[in-house]
Structure formats: structure tokens, C-alpha cells
Design a protein around this motif. Structure first.
Motif: not given
Length: 218
Positions: A79-91
Motif C-alpha cells: 500500500h506504500w510501494g510508490a509513496l516515495r516516488e509520488v511524494v518526491d514528484a508532488t511534494s
């Protein structure tokens, strides 16, 4: 396209269009997780529920407008596998249940308690803490002022039963008690359920089976 709540990995997202908010659902692999993008019609602010996997798919769904926040329903890695990439891209600001945040490797900026309000534009979601699948799982309830409620249940409620408690009788009892008291007892049959995996359902479709679930113990 009429919203069905049935999406497949690799397939298109579906959008449930409500008067005040648009809810887009997409399935991502490898574990057929659902991610939900909420967009406030009044402000165009967006919120993502569960940056599960496939960051490119999620960022494409989010689009150029970005997101203000991302909520993780619980600590399990699918449920958080893409969280780092999404947060880095969107703040985006990160939210998670207080008792699961320590199990999520991306820092949680807002620790969520039972009953807390999470806003996306002018739309308000109420967090409900459901204990059993994990110690800090949260569901999010949107009480549509123009119709029936909608609830995002993570892995705590699905068509056909509550989430996996791995044969732990105490965890199962805790989870089904919380699901009954905080969802079924508090919300009407028309409440639309958006689970963490698989197709949508309603509380009315599942309510007749609560005693059966208790009896079988899962």
C-alpha cells in the motif's frame, strides 16, 4: 462511462462523479491494489489514497495539477510501494494512522487519530481507526451532503468479509468489532465501499453476512 468499481491492473481508471468530488479508481500491480484519487470540484485540489505501486501510473492519473496530500491506509508494503516516488514528484503532505506510521518507511507528516478530519479542498473525510488487520489501519468516510456516504476501507473490509488477521482470533475479534461499530452501526446500507483490493461493494450488500463472518472467524 458509468462507474462500476471494477478495474484491472493495466486497464483504465474509472471515475465516480459526485456533486462535490470526483473519485478516480485505478488498479496497480503486482498485488492488484486499488489507489483512489479524489478531486474537489470547487477548488481542484487533489488527494491520493494509497500510493500502492506503479508510480508512473499514479502520476499519470494525478496529472499536472499534482496532489496536496497522500493518505496511506495502513503499514503493509503493497500500500506504500510508490509513496516515495509520488511524494518526491508532488511534494504532497503524507498522512497515516498514528499506530501504523512507524511501519511506513516514508516519514508521515500528519499522524491520524480516530475521528480526525482530512480535507481535500472543501471536501471533508473522517478517519476511523480499525484495529486488527494492522494496529493502526484507518478507513476514510466521506459523508456526501447530496446523497449517501462513501468509505475507503483499505484492507479492513472487502466484498465477502473483513481483512486478513492471519488466524489470530483476538485480532479478528478486534477488527470485526471495529468494522461493525464504526462502519455498519454508524452508516446506512447505501454506503459505497471502496476497498484496497478488488471490486467495490455497499454496506447493505455485506450487512446480512456479519453473523456468518463472526461464526467462521475470518
Amino acid at each position: 462511462m458509468t462507474y462500476s468499481g471494477a478495474v484491472k491492473v493495466g486497464g483504465p481508471a474509472e471515475t465516480h462523479e459526485l456533486p462535490d468530488v470526483m473519485i478516480s479508481k485505478v488498479a496497480v500491480g503486482p498485488m492488484n491494489n486499488n489507489a483512489y484519487l479524489l478531486r474537489c470540484r470547487a477548488t481542484d485540489e487533489q488527494l491520493l489514497i494509497d500510493a500502492a505501486a506503479e508510480p508512473h501510473t499514479l502520476l499519470t492519473l494525478i496529472g499536472e495539477d499534482g496532489i496536496g496530500s497522500v493518505v496511506t491506509t495502513h503499514r503493509h508494503g503493497d500500500h506504500w510501494g510508490a509513496l516515495r516516488e509520488v511524494v518526491d514528484a508532488t511534494s504532497a503532505t503524507t498522512y497515516a494512522g498514528r499506530y501504523d506510521a512507524e511501519g511506513i518507511p516514508v516519514p508521515t507528516q500528519v499522524l491520524v487519530e480516530d475521528g480526525d478530519t482530512i480535507r481535500v479542498g472543501r471536501v471533508e473525510l473522517t478517519a476511523r481507526h480499525l484495529v486488527g488487520h494492522t494496529p493502526g489501519s484507518i478507513a476514510l468516510v466521506y459523508d456526501d451532503p447530496h446523497g449517501h456516504p462513501h468509505v475507503f476501507t483499505g484492507d479492513c473490509l472487502f466484498p465477502g468479509g473483513v481483512g486478513n488477521t492471519h488466524d489470530d482470533a483476538a485480532a479478528f475479534t478486534s477488527l470485526i468489532n471495529d468494522v461493525e461499530t464504526k462502519l455498519f452501526d454508524a452508516l446506512p446500507d447505501e454506503t459505497w465501499v471502496y476497498p484496497g483490493h478488488g471490486d467495490d461493494t455497499t454496506l447493505g450488500a455485506e450487512r446480512p453476512h456479519l453473523a456468518e463472518w463472526r461464526e467462521r472467524g475470518w
